[in-house]
Design an enzyme around this catalytic site. Structure first.
Site, PDB file in Angstrom:
ATOM      1  N   TYR A  71       5.512  18.598  11.194  1.00 58.63           N
ATOM      2  CA  TYR A  71       4.619  17.705  10.922  1.00 58.63           C
ATOM      3  C   TYR A  71       3.248  18.116  11.896  1.00 58.63           C
ATOM      4  CZ  TYR A  71       2.212  13.274  11.072  1.00 58.63           C
ATOM      5  OH  TYR A  71       1.268  12.209  11.184  1.00 58.63           O
ATOM      6  N   ASP A 100      13.963  15.661  13.173  1.00 55.53           N
ATOM      7  CA  ASP A 100      13.109  14.387  12.823  1.00 55.53           C
ATOM      8  C   ASP A 100      13.526  14.397  11.171  1.00 55.53           C
ATOM      9  OD1 ASP A 100      11.295  13.037  10.971  1.00 55.53           O
ATOM     10  OD2 ASP A 100       9.618  13.963  12.305  1.00 55.53           O
ATOM     11  N   ARG A 124       8.523  -6.065  26.292  1.00 54.46           N
ATOM     12  CA  ARG A 124       8.274  -4.571  26.323  1.00 54.46           C
ATOM     13  C   ARG A 124       9.402  -3.945  26.617  1.00 54.46           C
ATOM     14  NH1 ARG A 124       6.899  -1.700  30.688  1.00 54.46           N
ATOM     15  NH2 ARG A 124       5.911  -3.385  31.559  1.00 54.46           N
ATOM     16  N   LYS A 182       7.950   5.121   7.062  1.00 52.75           N
ATOM     17  CA  LYS A 182       7.965   5.881   5.533  1.00 52.75           C
ATOM     18  C   LYS A 182       9.045   5.257   4.771  1.00 52.75           C
ATOM     19  CE  LYS A 182       5.034   8.240   7.712  1.00 52.75           C
ATOM     20  NZ  LYS A 182       3.454   8.098   7.449  1.00 52.75           N
TER      21      LYS A 182
HETATM   22  C1  LIG Z   1       7.855  13.947   9.218  1.00 52.33           C
HETATM   23  C2  LIG Z   1       7.083  13.025  10.089  1.00 52.33           C
HETATM   24  N1  LIG Z   1       7.403  12.679  11.335  1.00 52.33           N
HETATM   25  C3  LIG Z   1       6.743  11.709  12.097  1.00 52.33           C
HETATM   26  C4  LIG Z   1       5.733  11.228  11.602  1.00 52.33           C
HETATM   27  C5  LIG Z   1       4.807  10.248  12.183  1.00 52.33           C
HETATM   28  O1  LIG Z   1       5.142   8.538  11.886  1.00 52.33           O
HETATM   29  P1  LIG Z   1       4.252   7.525  12.341  1.00 52.33           P
HETATM   30  O2  LIG Z   1       3.147   7.625  11.521  1.00 52.33           O
HETATM   31  O3  LIG Z   1       5.283   6.426  12.003  1.00 52.33           O
HETATM   32  O4  LIG Z   1       4.104   7.735  13.882  1.00 52.33           O
HETATM   33  C6  LIG Z   1       5.200  11.118  10.185  1.00 52.33           C
HETATM   34  C7  LIG Z   1       3.975  10.920   9.587  1.00 52.33           C
HETATM   35  O5  LIG Z   1       3.711  11.130   8.686  1.00 52.33           O
HETATM   36  C8  LIG Z   1       5.848  12.395   9.568  1.00 52.33           C
HETATM   37  O6  LIG Z   1       5.492  12.823   8.273  1.00 52.33           O
END
Ligand SMILES: Cc1ncc(COP(=O)(O)O)c(C=O)c1O
Length: 420
Positions: free
Chosen positions: A109, A182, A56, A207
């Site tokens: 998001y 992000d 962990r 992604k």
């Molecule tokens: C811009 C963005 N940030 C963060 C996330 C979160 O990612 P995760 O699904 O790996 O938690 C997403 C998911 O679609 C996203 O589009």
């Protein structure tokens, strides 16, 4: 001689000595790592010396991934998480406590918005959402009250707004805040926000970095001190990345550049073609000259990336007919994959909202978000052409309620319910 079980346990868990370097990173599928004596174990657990004790806290496969991501971002250090949301959560908690304030772009998001408004809001951390493309109003929000964090996305989900990271970093620092970015839609191949002044960068590696829709993962990069704080949060909150997941992301990373080149070329070609089609009102892709932040995108991104959004004139019925008529793209929720994935928020994640309500959320009723995959462009163009015909038919047979002025613009409220 020891009994059978003792011998079996010792014999079957003795890791081999390998003198030659393997050409892929081994999956260290072990939760525990033994020290030679109690002092060594104590020093590892209290971070007085590097090493492994409990997965962990750290696992060699995950740490290899963290170091690789940090190198590609030009960062001092990196850290990995079970998901992108876990990375965002740890990044925010590493700098915020009750009573603190964040300024966040409205073009964010949906789960991040919900994390800020509901989860962190519930423990006394306040967020003000702003139009981060309007630097004057962003500065006014930063100046209004002491603010710890300015939070933006390099390219926003789902509206493809491009943030001016250099200008926003200067604003944040001028008001005593840090900039967290992000970078999921861009990946380190298109953009390295730390070099533009960001303090922490988070990404969903689920992604583009992973790239194949087969692994969930999150990453964060920054300077040593910031990542140490993030690591401490992670140790106590526990969203650790499993070693096999880290292996898959490492494998994805090796082809990231190739895939981003092709995703970007395909998305730009598709976006350019879509702009010329009847029944399509607006197309958003960072490489299009018509993109509202085209000059920022040119300065800040190596390429336009694989994400685009477009609005169909026929509203909700057209969007629904378009998506149902497609034969190649997947009808699912994620992005950044080998598969093209088309989402129509008004008939899926936002179907319970009226046209007026989704317009207030910055989403036109005919808005489609497309993550362009790695298929053959001609096949996708032909599929999109027949789906557009289906959309035009649906729009002419059903009287679609007209909602105008509903650009998925940064000035509108963000999509509260848009998930992956
Ligand atoms: C811009 C963005 N940030 C963060 C996330 C979160 O990612 P995760 O699904 O790996 O938690 C997403 C998911 O679609 C996203 O589009």
């Amino acid at each position: 001689m020891n009994g059978f079980s003792t011998r079996a346990i010792r014999a079957a868990t003795r890791a081999p000595r390998v003198d030659q370097q393997p050409n892929s990173v081994p999956i260290y599928q072990s939760v525990t790592f033994s020290s030679t004596d109690v002092d060594e174990l104590a020093e590892i657990l209290t971070e007085q010396r590097p090493g492994y004790a409990y997965a962990r806290i750290a696992n060699p496969t995950g740490e290899t991934l963290a170091a690789a991501i940090a190198e590609l971002h030009g960062a001092e250090e990196g850290f990995v998480f079970a998901t992108g949301m876990a990375a965002i959560h740890a990044a925010l908690l590493s700098v915020l406590t009750a009573g603190d304030r964040i300024v966040c772009t409205r073009a964010v998001y949906g789960s991040t918005r919900s994390l800020l408004a509901n989860v962190l809001g519930g423990i006394g951390i306040r967020t003000e959402f702003v139009d981060a493309t309007d630097l004057a109003s962003t500065e006014a929000a930063l100046a209004a009250e002491p603010t710890r964090v300015l939070y933006v996305e390099t390219i926003s989900n789902p509206t493809i707004v491009v943030a001016d990271l250099e200008a926003l970093a200067k604003l944040a620092h001028g008001h005593g805040a840090i900039l967290i970015v992000d970078n999921t839609f861009a990946s380190p191949y298109l953009c390295r926000p730390l070099e533009l002044g960001a303090d922490l960068v988070v990404e969903s590696a689920t992604k583009f970095i992973g790239g194949h829709s087969d692994v969930l993962a999150g990453v964060a990069v920054g300077n040593r001190e910031r990542i140490a704080r993030l690591r401490a949060i992670q140790t106590d909150t526990g969203a650790s990345l499993a070693p096999f997941a880290a292996f898959l992301v490492l494998r994805g990373l090796t082809t990231l550049a190739l895939r981003m080149e092709r995703h970007s070329a395909m998305a730009e070609a598709l976006a350019t073609w879509l702009e010329r089609q009847s029944g399509v009102d607006r197309v958003y892709h960072p490489a299009l000259p018509s993109h509202p932040q085209a000059s920022i995108a040119r300065r800040q991104l190596r390429l336009g990336g694989g994400m685009l959004a477009f609005e169909l004139a026929g509203g909700r019925p057209a969007g629904r007919a378009f998506i149902d008529a497609l034969t190649i793209p997947e009808r699912t929720a994620s992005l950044g994959s080998i598969h093209t994935i088309v989402a129509h928020p008004p008939s899926t994640t936002h179907r319970q909202l009226s046209d007026a309500e989704i317009a207030a959320a910055g989403i036109a009723p005919g808005l489609l978000r497309c993550s362009v995959g790695l298929e053959d462009l001609d096949d996708l163009l032909a599929d999109f052409a027949q789906a557009l015909e289906a959309a035009r038919d649906a729009a002419s047979t059903e009287a679609a309620p007209e909602v105008t002025g509903a650009e998925p613009a940064e000035s509108a409220e963000p999509a509260a319910a848009v998930r992956p």
